[in-house]
Design an enzyme around this catalytic site. Sequence first.
Site, PDB file in Angstrom:
ATOM      1  N   HIS A   1     -12.028  -8.497  14.031  1.00 57.65           N
ATOM      2  CA  HIS A   1     -12.678  -7.176  14.055  1.00 57.65           C
ATOM      3  C   HIS A   1     -12.766  -6.520  12.684  1.00 57.65           C
ATOM      4  O   HIS A   1     -13.413  -5.488  12.525  1.00 57.65           O
ATOM      5  CB  HIS A   1     -12.024  -6.256  15.089  1.00 57.65           C
ATOM      6  CG  HIS A   1     -10.663  -5.720  14.742  1.00 57.65           C
ATOM      7  ND1 HIS A   1     -10.486  -4.433  14.299  1.00 57.65           N
ATOM      8  CD2 HIS A   1      -9.437  -6.280  14.810  1.00 57.65           C
ATOM      9  CE1 HIS A   1      -9.185  -4.228  14.116  1.00 57.65           C
ATOM     10  NE2 HIS A   1      -8.524  -5.329  14.410  1.00 57.65           N
TER      11      HIS A   1
ATOM     12  N   GLN B   1      -7.599  -8.321   5.409  1.00 58.27           N
ATOM     13  CA  GLN B   1      -8.574  -7.409   4.787  1.00 58.27           C
ATOM     14  C   GLN B   1      -9.550  -8.104   3.842  1.00 58.27           C
ATOM     15  O   GLN B   1     -10.355  -7.424   3.201  1.00 58.27           O
ATOM     16  CB  GLN B   1      -7.826  -6.296   4.020  1.00 58.27           C
ATOM     17  CG  GLN B   1      -7.138  -5.291   4.914  1.00 58.27           C
ATOM     18  CD  GLN B   1      -8.122  -4.474   5.767  1.00 58.27           C
ATOM     19  OE1 GLN B   1      -9.302  -4.356   5.446  1.00 58.27           O
ATOM     20  NE2 GLN B   1      -7.631  -3.899   6.857  1.00 58.27           N
TER      21      GLN B   1
ATOM     22  N   CYS C   1      -3.000   1.666  12.923  1.00 63.43           N
ATOM     23  CA  CYS C   1      -1.877   1.344  13.816  1.00 63.43           C
ATOM     24  C   CYS C   1      -0.752   2.368  13.697  1.00 63.43           C
ATOM     25  O   CYS C   1       0.147   2.392  14.524  1.00 63.43           O
ATOM     26  CB  CYS C   1      -1.331  -0.036  13.519  1.00 63.43           C
ATOM     27  SG  CYS C   1      -2.582  -1.285  13.612  1.00 63.43           S
TER      28      CYS C   1
ATOM     29  N   ASN D   1      -4.211  -2.953   3.127  1.00 61.97           N
ATOM     30  CA  ASN D   1      -5.191  -2.252   3.949  1.00 61.97           C
ATOM     31  C   ASN D   1      -5.308  -0.766   3.607  1.00 61.97           C
ATOM     32  O   ASN D   1      -6.328  -0.140   3.847  1.00 61.97           O
ATOM     33  CB  ASN D   1      -4.841  -2.420   5.437  1.00 61.97           C
ATOM     34  CG  ASN D   1      -3.393  -2.154   5.730  1.00 61.97           C
ATOM     35  OD1 ASN D   1      -2.507  -2.775   5.136  1.00 61.97           O
ATOM     36  ND2 ASN D   1      -3.117  -1.218   6.627  1.00 61.97           N
TER      37      ASN D   1
ATOM     38  N   THR E   1      -6.030 -20.328  27.888  1.00 61.57           N
ATOM     39  CA  THR E   1      -7.459 -20.685  27.901  1.00 61.57           C
ATOM     40  C   THR E   1      -8.187 -19.941  26.787  1.00 61.57           C
ATOM     41  O   THR E   1      -7.975 -18.742  26.590  1.00 61.57           O
ATOM     42  CB  THR E   1      -8.073 -20.345  29.278  1.00 61.57           C
ATOM     43  OG1 THR E   1      -7.319 -21.042  30.261  1.00 61.57           O
ATOM     44  CG2 THR E   1      -9.532 -20.754  29.361  1.00 61.57           C
TER      45      THR E   1
ATOM     46  N   GLY F   1      -4.966 -10.437  14.414  1.00 62.16           N
ATOM     47  CA  GLY F   1      -4.212 -10.634  13.175  1.00 62.16           C
ATOM     48  C   GLY F   1      -2.718 -10.579  13.435  1.00 62.16           C
ATOM     49  O   GLY F   1      -1.944 -11.385  12.892  1.00 62.16           O
TER      50      GLY F   1
HETATM   51  C1  LIG Z   1      -3.634  -5.983   6.526  1.00 60.30           C
HETATM   52  C2  LIG Z   1      -3.633  -6.063   8.015  1.00 60.30           C
HETATM   53  N1  LIG Z   1      -2.858  -6.967   8.616  1.00 60.30           N
HETATM   54  C3  LIG Z   1      -2.816  -7.088   9.946  1.00 60.30           C
HETATM   55  C4  LIG Z   1      -3.572  -6.278  10.762  1.00 60.30           C
HETATM   56  C5  LIG Z   1      -3.479  -6.441  12.251  1.00 60.30           C
HETATM   57  O1  LIG Z   1      -4.655  -7.018  12.766  1.00 60.30           O
HETATM   58  P1  LIG Z   1      -4.996  -6.885  14.338  1.00 60.30           P
HETATM   59  O2  LIG Z   1      -5.449  -5.484  14.552  1.00 60.30           O
HETATM   60  O3  LIG Z   1      -6.099  -7.859  14.576  1.00 60.30           O
HETATM   61  O4  LIG Z   1      -3.774  -7.236  15.072  1.00 60.30           O
HETATM   62  C6  LIG Z   1      -4.386  -5.294  10.176  1.00 60.30           C
HETATM   63  C7  LIG Z   1      -5.158  -4.354  11.019  1.00 60.30           C
HETATM   64  O5  LIG Z   1      -5.263  -3.180  10.723  1.00 60.30           O
HETATM   65  C8  LIG Z   1      -4.424  -5.184   8.772  1.00 60.30           C
HETATM   66  O6  LIG Z   1      -5.173  -4.286   8.160  1.00 60.30           O
END
Ligand SMILES: Cc1ncc(COP(=O)(O)O)c(C=O)c1O
Length: 415
Positions: free
Chosen positions: A201, A179, A325, A151, A237, A72
């Site tokens: 994921h 989300q 994160c 999120n 790739t 993402g």
């Molecule tokens: C709303 C939102 N955007 C972006 C992301 C980032 O996605 P990724 O972990 O695949 O980089 C997340 C992941 O927690 C998310 O919840």
Amino acid sequence: MSKICYFDANATTRVAPEVVEAMLPFLTERWGNPSSAYTFGNQVAKHIETSRAKAAALLNVDSREIVFTSCGTESINSAIHSALMTQPGKRHVVTTAVEHSATLKFCEHLRKRGYDVTFLPVESDGSMDLHLLEKTIRPDTAIVSVMWANNETGVIFPIEEIGAICRSRGVLCHTDAVQTPGKLKIDVQNLGADFLSLSGHKFHSPKGIGLLYVRRRTRFEPYLIGGHQERDRRGGTENVPYIIGLGRAAELAMEHLDEENTRVRALRDRLEEAVLTTIPATSRNGAKEERLPNTSNIAFDSVEAEAILMLLDQVGICASSGSACTTGSLDPSHVLVAMGLSPARARGSVRFSLGIDSTDEDVDYLLNHLPSIVAKLRAVSPARPPEVKPARRGATASTPGPTRREERKLRREAA
Ligand SMILES: Cc1ncc(COP(=O)(O)O)c(C=O)c1O
């Protein structure tokens, strides 16, 4: 591994067995490079295109509008980057204060590079003032990037209306829809977004695969420059097994939509209702209705979320205090602070996010443990609210809480 009781579906999801099954041949016998001229390789390319069609069906778009990425974050960075690179005269970006760090940090980085970024505020229920958005768009605005669903709180922004505003002002629109798969019906034809980001994921495919939808005829400048893969929109790739997995997961997300909005929603509502009514001094963060069906973010006054999460972890319950994160950071959630919560209240907030694997037994198990954990922590919290102060043995209504010695004992027990 002992059984876990999982309430963190917004952080990540289990790879579905159907997804593993679809991927396996591409991890074992079908390992050719899709760019190769011979059949063993270009057969694989055909499977990538089948997967692309499945991902396109999830969004109701044309396959050619899908670019596979690594996650993402890459999709989001690529969309904003492309909008700026293809319109060099426009150096203003509009986003919100409650975005995921994939957007926020990238925009902060842009600011340091001399770009101008407006981070729109939100209301106390997490919603957004669209008039303010309209006023903020300027002739030099290159892109508006607004997440579809938050999120942390699950609050949903009106992307259709935001897309329409952008369109009427001739500004590109990106939405972080990471989300939403399996939780909201996604029909890009109604959204009016030029770019849309997803991450595998979050909907039962592996970590390390994502996609970016790029509306046809939108000028695009790749972020990863290299080979001709993805119609020259992303060098490198292809991650074939994961692309195949994402395609299968996209099919499952469409199948899960009903269940997420009936059974999972009912489970989430039961959990939330029980917590709010049985545990004193608790409140929901974010709008009740305009919200993902699986997410509940609850503030527990006078207690640290990190302590609750630690004690939940000891009994095998997984939940979180915000984005995975930003876990480990001592700062209160930027989302909750932007909604006007005090830092203390934000630090006492826990996100419970359910999914198609969640069961009634999981919710019962959580409800069995959570009230006593909160009570235990509050008993030793110097900031506990008066109505939940534990009574001292033999105390009268006018004698407050435990003695210092009792407090020390409780602290030791809770540690
Ligand atoms: C709303 C939102 N955007 C972006 C992301 C980032 O996605 P990724 O972990 O695949 O980089 C997340 C992941 O927690 C998310 O919840």
